[in-house]
Design a protein around this motif. Sequence first.
Motif, PDB file in Angstrom:
ATOM      1  N   UNK A 127       0.826  -1.204   0.000  1.00 59.04           N
ATOM      2  CA  UNK A 127       0.000   0.000   0.000  1.00 59.04           C
ATOM      3  C   UNK A 127       0.866   1.262   0.000  1.00 59.04           C
ATOM      4  N   UNK A 128       1.834   1.315   0.911  1.00 62.40           N
ATOM      5  CA  UNK A 128       2.705   2.488   1.004  1.00 62.40           C
ATOM      6  C   UNK A 128       3.472   2.700  -0.304  1.00 62.40           C
ATOM      7  N   UNK A 129       3.987   1.618  -0.865  1.00 63.01           N
ATOM      8  CA  UNK A 129       4.758   1.717  -2.110  1.00 63.01           C
ATOM      9  C   UNK A 129       3.899   2.273  -3.247  1.00 63.01           C
ATOM     10  N   UNK A 130       2.670   1.782  -3.343  1.00 66.83           N
ATOM     11  CA  UNK A 130       1.785   2.236  -4.416  1.00 66.83           C
ATOM     12  C   UNK A 130       1.433   3.708  -4.245  1.00 66.83           C
ATOM     13  N   UNK A 131       1.105   4.133  -3.025  1.00 62.38           N
ATOM     14  CA  UNK A 131       0.701   5.515  -2.788  1.00 62.38           C
ATOM     15  C   UNK A 131       1.851   6.483  -3.037  1.00 62.38           C
ATOM     16  N   UNK A 132       3.045   6.121  -2.581  1.00 61.08           N
ATOM     17  CA  UNK A 132       4.205   6.995  -2.782  1.00 61.08           C
ATOM     18  C   UNK A 132       4.568   7.073  -4.261  1.00 61.08           C
ATOM     19  N   UNK A 133       4.582   5.914  -4.948  1.00 62.74           N
ATOM     20  CA  UNK A 133       4.924   5.895  -6.367  1.00 62.74           C
ATOM     21  C   UNK A 133       3.907   6.692  -7.186  1.00 62.74           C
ATOM     22  N   UNK A 134       2.628   6.534  -6.877  1.00 57.10           N
ATOM     23  CA  UNK A 134       1.578   7.277  -7.579  1.00 57.10           C
ATOM     24  C   UNK A 134       1.746   8.775  -7.374  1.00 57.10           C
ATOM     25  N   UNK A 135       2.059   9.169  -6.146  1.00 56.09           N
ATOM     26  CA  UNK A 135       2.260  10.585  -5.832  1.00 56.09           C
ATOM     27  C   UNK A 135       3.437  11.163  -6.606  1.00 56.09           C
ATOM     28  N   UNK A 136       4.532  10.411  -6.679  1.00 57.82           N
ATOM     29  CA  UNK A 136       5.717  10.877  -7.419  1.00 57.82           C
ATOM     30  C   UNK A 136       5.408  10.994  -8.909  1.00 57.82           C
ATOM     31  N   UNK A 137       4.731   9.981  -9.466  1.00 57.49           N
ATOM     32  CA  UNK A 137       4.397  10.003 -10.895  1.00 57.49           C
ATOM     33  C   UNK A 137       3.456  11.154 -11.233  1.00 57.49           C
ATOM     34  N   UNK A 138       2.475  11.420 -10.358  1.00 57.50           N
ATOM     35  CA  UNK A 138       1.516  12.497 -10.602  1.00 57.50           C
ATOM     36  C   UNK A 138       2.162  13.877 -10.564  1.00 57.50           C
ATOM     37  N   UNK A 139       3.318  13.971  -9.901  1.00 55.55           N
ATOM     38  CA  UNK A 139       3.981  15.275  -9.768  1.00 55.55           C
ATOM     39  C   UNK A 139       5.332  15.327 -10.476  1.00 55.55           C
ATOM     40  N   UNK A 140       5.607  14.327 -11.308  1.00 54.74           N
ATOM     41  CA  UNK A 140       6.905  14.267 -11.985  1.00 54.74           C
ATOM     42  C   UNK A 140       7.093  15.397 -12.992  1.00 54.74           C
ATOM     43  N   UNK A 141       5.975  16.019 -13.439  1.00 53.80           N
ATOM     44  CA  UNK A 141       6.086  17.109 -14.413  1.00 53.80           C
ATOM     45  C   UNK A 141       6.576  18.413 -13.779  1.00 53.80           C
ATOM     46  N   UNK A 142       6.550  18.514 -12.446  1.00 54.84           N
ATOM     47  CA  UNK A 142       6.968  19.753 -11.779  1.00 54.84           C
ATOM     48  C   UNK A 142       8.453  20.034 -11.997  1.00 54.84           C
ATOM     49  N   UNK A 143       9.375  19.091 -11.719  1.00 57.20           N
ATOM     50  CA  UNK A 143      10.791  19.352 -12.010  1.00 57.20           C
ATOM     51  C   UNK A 143      11.036  19.589 -13.502  1.00 57.20           C
ATOM     52  N   UNK A 144      10.265  18.903 -14.363  1.00 57.19           N
ATOM     53  CA  UNK A 144      10.418  19.063 -15.809  1.00 57.19           C
ATOM     54  C   UNK A 144      10.052  20.483 -16.234  1.00 57.19           C
ATOM     55  N   UNK A 145       8.946  20.999 -15.686  1.00 61.14           N
ATOM     56  CA  UNK A 145       8.537  22.375 -15.983  1.00 61.14           C
ATOM     57  C   UNK A 145       9.600  23.378 -15.561  1.00 61.14           C
ATOM     58  N   UNK A 146      10.177  23.159 -14.379  1.00 57.51           N
ATOM     59  CA  UNK A 146      11.240  24.052 -13.890  1.00 57.51           C
ATOM     60  C   UNK A 146      12.462  24.004 -14.800  1.00 57.51           C
ATOM     61  N   UNK A 147      12.804  22.805 -15.251  1.00 61.47           N
ATOM     62  CA  UNK A 147      13.982  22.645 -16.112  1.00 61.47           C
ATOM     63  C   UNK A 147      13.766  23.298 -17.478  1.00 61.47           C
ATOM     64  N   UNK A 148      12.544  23.211 -18.019  1.00 59.58           N
ATOM     65  CA  UNK A 148      12.277  23.701 -19.369  1.00 59.58           C
ATOM     66  C   UNK A 148      11.918  25.186 -19.414  1.00 59.58           C
ATOM     67  N   UNK A 149      11.169  25.650 -18.414  1.00 66.84           N
ATOM     68  CA  UNK A 149      10.659  27.033 -18.461  1.00 66.84           C
ATOM     69  C   UNK A 149      11.153  27.910 -17.310  1.00 66.84           C
ATOM     70  N   UNK A 150      11.733  27.289 -16.282  1.00 66.02           N
ATOM     71  CA  UNK A 150      12.202  28.062 -15.139  1.00 66.02           C
ATOM     72  C   UNK A 150      11.108  28.434 -14.165  1.00 66.02           C
ATOM     73  N   UNK A 151       9.882  27.937 -14.391  1.00 63.69           N
ATOM     74  CA  UNK A 151       8.783  28.217 -13.461  1.00 63.69           C
ATOM     75  C   UNK A 151       7.769  27.084 -13.493  1.00 63.69           C
TER      76      UNK A 151
END
Length: 259
Positions: A127-151
Amino acid sequence: MNVKKLISYLTCEKFEKEVFKSIEERYKCNIIKDAIIINIKENQEIILFNYGVLISWNVEFENIKFFMDFIKNFQVNSFEIPFIEELNYTFESEFKINFDTIYLNDLSSISKIAISQALSQNVKLDQFEKEVQTSIENNSNIPLQLAQTGKIKLTKKEISKKIGELFLVKSKINLHYDLLDTPEFFWEYPEYENQYEKMIKYLDIKSRVEVLNKKVEIIQELLHVLGDEQKHRYSSFLEWIIIILIAFEIVINLKDHFW
C-alpha cells in the motif's frame, strides 16, 4: 504433500476498535496482543490485525467472503481494490520458505500469528509503495517544468493543493512507519522471531523499506520546491504592491506640484 492456500488481504486503512468485540460475539476466537485469531472451521483460520489486514489460512472462498462482508461495517477508509498476496503452506519437519511455499514445522496459533505478522507488513508495504509511487508520478512534471521554463505552470491554489496532497502521503507513511518495525508480539514470544525474520528476508521487506525511504525523500524535495515557489510568488506579489504604491505616490506628488 498437502499444500494449502495462505492469502493476505489489506482491505482498508484500519478497523474500528469495536471489530474485535463483534468478532468475539460471533466466532470462536482468541485475542493475542494486536491480533485476533478466528476459527472458521476445522483447519480454517483467519488472523486479523487492526490496521486493515486479515490473513486467511486455508479458508474456503465462501467463508472468507462471508467474513469480509461481516467486518465491512468496521472498515475505515476502505479500498476499492484490496491489496492481495497469495502463498502456499504445508507441514514439514523443518521451517523454510521456497518458491512461494512455506514449510511449517509448527501449526500452532502462535506460530501462525508470527508468520502472519510478516505477511501483514508485506501487504501494508504494498500500500505504502503504491501511494508513494503514484504521488511521485503524478507530480513528476513539476521538475520538468522548472527545467524547461524556469517556473511552475500552476496557480497559487493548485500549488497549495499539491502541497497538501504530498504532505498527506508523507505524513501517512511517517505516522504508520512503526507498522514496519519488528512487532511487540515477539517481546513475549521471542522463540518465534526466527520464523518472522526468515519471512521478512524472503519477502525482501528491509530493502523495500529502504527504497520507500528514498521515495519519501523525493516527496520531501517536491514539497520544498513547491513551498519555495509559493514563497517566491507571495514575495513577488508584495513587491508589485510596493511598486504600485510608490508609483501612485509619485503621481500624487507630481499632480500637487504642477496643479
